[in-house]
Design a protein around this motif. Structure first.
Motif, PDB file in Angstrom:
ATOM      1  N   CYS A 504      -2.851  -3.273  10.140  1.00  0.00           N
ATOM      2  CA  CYS A 504      -3.741  -2.690   9.129  1.00  0.00           C
ATOM      3  C   CYS A 504      -4.751  -3.745   8.690  1.00  0.00           C
ATOM      4  CB  CYS A 504      -3.037  -2.220   7.880  1.00  0.00           C
ATOM      5  SG  CYS A 504      -1.390  -1.707   8.006  1.00  0.00           S
ATOM      6  N   ARG A 505      -5.618  -3.256   7.807  1.00  0.00           N
ATOM      7  CA  ARG A 505      -6.673  -4.128   7.286  1.00  0.00           C
ATOM      8  C   ARG A 505      -6.810  -3.854   5.802  1.00  0.00           C
ATOM      9  NH1 ARG A 505     -12.627  -4.168   8.338  1.00  0.00           N
ATOM     10  NH2 ARG A 505     -13.199  -6.344   8.630  1.00  0.00           N
ATOM     11  N   TYR A 506      -6.695  -4.914   5.004  1.00  0.00           N
ATOM     12  CA  TYR A 506      -6.811  -4.753   3.554  1.00  0.00           C
ATOM     13  C   TYR A 506      -8.209  -4.286   3.177  1.00  0.00           C
ATOM     14  CZ  TYR A 506      -2.523  -7.478   2.601  1.00  0.00           C
ATOM     15  OH  TYR A 506      -1.225  -7.921   2.514  1.00  0.00           O
ATOM     16  N   GLY A 507      -8.257  -3.349   2.204  1.00  0.00           N
ATOM     17  CA  GLY A 507      -9.502  -3.098   1.500  1.00  0.00           C
ATOM     18  C   GLY A 507      -9.542  -3.946   0.233  1.00  0.00           C
ATOM     19  N   GLY A 508      -8.387  -4.071  -0.410  1.00  0.00           N
ATOM     20  CA  GLY A 508      -8.256  -4.920  -1.583  1.00  0.00           C
ATOM     21  C   GLY A 508      -6.792  -5.126  -1.895  1.00  0.00           C
ATOM     22  N   LEU A 509      -6.487  -6.191  -2.624  1.00  0.00           N
ATOM     23  CA  LEU A 509      -5.103  -6.480  -2.982  1.00  0.00           C
ATOM     24  C   LEU A 509      -5.079  -7.283  -4.282  1.00  0.00           C
ATOM     25  CD1 LEU A 509      -3.643  -9.406  -0.905  1.00  0.00           C
ATOM     26  CD2 LEU A 509      -6.015  -8.734  -0.702  1.00  0.00           C
ATOM     27  N   ALA A 510      -3.944  -7.193  -4.967  1.00  0.00           N
ATOM     28  CA  ALA A 510      -3.722  -7.972  -6.183  1.00  0.00           C
ATOM     29  C   ALA A 510      -2.378  -8.682  -6.050  1.00  0.00           C
ATOM     30  CB  ALA A 510      -3.724  -7.059  -7.404  1.00  0.00           C
ATOM     31  N   LEU A 511      -2.359  -9.965  -6.414  1.00  0.00           N
ATOM     32  CA  LEU A 511      -1.158 -10.790  -6.303  1.00  0.00           C
ATOM     33  C   LEU A 511      -0.721 -11.203  -7.700  1.00  0.00           C
ATOM     34  CD1 LEU A 511      -2.745 -12.821  -3.445  1.00  0.00           C
ATOM     35  CD2 LEU A 511      -0.630 -11.558  -3.139  1.00  0.00           C
ATOM     36  N   LEU A 512       0.496 -10.847  -8.076  1.00  0.00           N
ATOM     37  CA  LEU A 512       1.063 -11.186  -9.381  1.00  0.00           C
ATOM     38  C   LEU A 512       2.137 -12.244  -9.180  1.00  0.00           C
ATOM     39  CD1 LEU A 512      -0.151  -8.241  -9.675  1.00  0.00           C
ATOM     40  CD2 LEU A 512       1.486  -7.921 -11.535  1.00  0.00           C
TER      41      LEU A 512
END
Length: 611
Positions: A504-512
């Motif tokens: 897959c290919r990220y469109g966006g991500l958030a890392l907590l």
């Protein structure tokens, strides 16, 4: 040699009128596009009473039939001396192009070579033919004479004597297209008085016919890549188009391969700068082997090194592609053997290039065929998912890098310069002291006592809609050193690359980080903080579950008003970090990730996942 080439050479033509009245010569290397274009220009730029080529008259009708069938590639083939001989109508061959020019301009065409088989003496090793594009065919002959003189032979001398006798019988202004190996002997024979010539003896020619060549095997029988042959024919049909320089063909093949690659793969974007890198890499590999123009092996290895096995396979397919499919049974060719229809397998030789090419094997990991990919999808177990560990480490390192850049760019974290009063604080600021030297002041530096606290990073590669990024969710950390991940990405089911491995290919991500248990914000109804797009939902989730006041927002552009509103409603502040500060190749590698169907898949994932 008594003949002075420099005083009679002009571009690609040698004027041999002093040796044989009305005779002009174009020395060529058969199967080379620069020489083919030189011969074509010579045939069309002047009026000729006859054109002669170095082929035997016995194959005249079959060869001309193959020439007429261009752009489909057919070949005259016959059996002689226990092997099959093949003479294809090569779009990058000088003999083919001048024969077609003679047919189009209604110029008498003369076949002057012997019917005896050719051998390695007719195809000696010479400097890279691509040099002829810049120096001309005549000058190329000059630099090749030391190589040609090594192959002085009585058989070549007798063959040249018979060719010279046939040329003397042709009247009027004549253009002769002749392979390099015969030129020194031919010039000696023309410069000498006619002598008694030994009779020609040659094995009988049988089964002479014209057949199509299987497009999958064209690379074995034509001089240039099939892609180049096809494109050269297309360009010649356009009266306003110009043939590109030989160096440009590698970039054209890479561009065609990129289109093939992107049509097949939805998970990975291939930036144009990687094509330029592969082009430069291929030319450097060619120079290491003493050539100007990369071979197919050079180009495939360069593409593999710059963009991986899958793209290298696309480059190989593009270079070998020829779009014209002949009807009926075709001649199948390999490096050494041939087969026509259901006949026996026989060794074969190219009439004009009798020395076989050097072939090698390249091991490439190609994308799976559709049937196998569908089987992997059917065997997928939805309840068992995990990530690829090297990609987890890479994204965590990037997470830390973004936090560091956000802290360094925050005004509250930057040092202040002050005039010295009673304390040096955190040290002397030499630059400000020199700037205010005329005042007689000393300046010192003070670092702020507090640094920006951050625990959440949002990376927005693309704010595209849900249609482009239908795979949305939350992945929880496997251990304390891993972040909780919120993301939206492309559909992994569209790009299986191995058993239990989807790409897959990220469109966006958030890392907590530190990791924590959070609900799936993409499954909330209504969407949190009135978010409308996947990116707004991602920012809303990151702001709601961040424990600090500041949230890092890494993107190409500053956050929009809608994103700033969402952060404000959650009581947070977005600290922007530009993605433009990172290399495109690094971002592309980070953006592509793989979903594994269970932890046991990690054992063989490296065999299928390309770096």
């Amino acid at each position: 040699m008594d003949f002075d080439l420099e005083t009679h050479a002009s571009g690609d033509l040698l004027d041999l009128g002093s040796l044989c009245p009305g005779l002009f010569l174009v020395p060529v290397v058969h199967g080379s596009l620069p020489f083919a274009e030189a011969a074509r220009r010579a045939a069309l730029d002047q009026r000729w009473d006859a054109i002669a080529i170095d082929l035997p008259d016995q194959v005249r009708e079959e060869f001309l039939e193959a020439v007429v069938r261009l752009p489909e590639i057919w070949a005259a083939t016959w059996l002689q001396d226990g092997r099959r001989w093949v003479l294809p109508a090569d779009p990058c061959g000088a003999a083919t192009l001048v024969a077609r020019a003679a047919l189009q301009e209604r110029i008498p065409l003369v076949f002057v070579d012997d019917a005896s088989p050719t051998d390695e003496r007719d195809d000696p090793t010479l400097p890279d033919p691509a040099a002829a594009e810049s120096i001309g065919a005549a000058d190329y002959l000059g630099i090749s004479l030391p190589f040609l003189d090594r192959h002085t032979d009585q058989d070549l001398s007798d063959r040249s004597a018979r060719i010279a006798a046939r040329l003397r019988r042709v009247s009027g202004k004549t253009l002769f297209v002749c392979r390099m190996a015969l030129v020194p002997h031919l010039l000696r024979e023309l410069a000498s008085p006619p002598r008694s010539i030994p009779a020609e003896g040659y094995p009988q020619i049988t089964d002479l016919e014209t057949v199509p060549v299987d497009p999958r095997h064209l690379a074995f029988c034509i001089g240039e890549w099939p892609f180049v042959a096809q494109e050269a024919e297309r360009i010649r049909r356009d009266p306003f188009a110009e043939m590109p320089p030989h160096r440009a063909w590698t970039m054209r093949v890479l561009s065609a391969a990129r289109r093939r690659h992107l049509d097949r793969r939805r998970a990975r974007f291939l930036p144009v700068h990687e094509l330029r890198s592969a082009d430069r890499f291929a030319h450097r590999l060619a120079r290491l082997s003493g050539h100007h123009q990369p071979s197919m092996w050079d180009l495939v290895q360069a593409a593999r090194g710059c963009s991986g096995d899958s793209f290298a396979a696309a480059v190989l397919e593009a270079a070998r592609h020829h779009g014209h499919l002949p009807e009926g049974p075709a001649l199948k060719l390999g490096p050494a053997n041939s087969r026509l229809d259901d006949g026996p397998v026989m060794p074969w030789t190219h009439r004009l290039s009798p020395v076989p090419g050097h072939w090698t094997t390249v091991q490439l990991r190609k994308d799976p065929p559709p049937e196998e990919a569908m089987r992997w999808i059917r065997e997928w177990k939805p309840a068992s998912l995990c990530s690829h560990l090297p990609e987890d480490l890479a994204i965590e390192h990037f997470n830390q890098e973004l936090r560091d850049r956000a802290r360094s760019s925050s005004p509250s974290s930057q040092a202040r310069s002050l005039p010295f009063e009673s304390s040096l604080l955190d040290g002397l600021d030499l630059r400000e002291t020199i700037r205010h030297f005329w005042k007689g002041e000393i300046w010192v530096r003070e670092f702020p006592p507090r640094t920006l606290k951050l625990d959440t990073v949002v990376i927005a590669f693309d704010d595209g809609g849900s249609d482009r990024y239908p795979h949305q969710g939350t992945w929880y950390a496997e251990h304390a050193n891993e972040s909780t991940l919120l993301f939206y990405a492309t559909d992994p089911g569209m790009d299986p690359i191995g058993p239990g491995i989807l790409r897959c290919r990220y469109g966006g991500l958030a890392l907590l980080f530190p990791p924590r248990a959070v609900p799936d914000v993409f499954a909330m109804r209504p969407r949190p903080l009135d978010a409308r797009t996947p990116l707004e939902t991602l920012v809303a989730g990151a702001c709601l579950y961040s424990k600090e006041k500041a949230v890092v927002f890494a993107s190409w552009d500053p956050p929009s008003l809608a994103l700033s509103r969402i952060a404000h409603e959650a009581g947070k502040r977005l600290v922007h970090v530009k993605l433009a500060g990172f290399s495109a190749r690094t971002l592309e590698k980070l953006r592509t990730f793989h979903v594994l169907n269970g932890k046991e898949v990690r054992g063989w994932a490296d065999r299928f996942i390309q770096g």
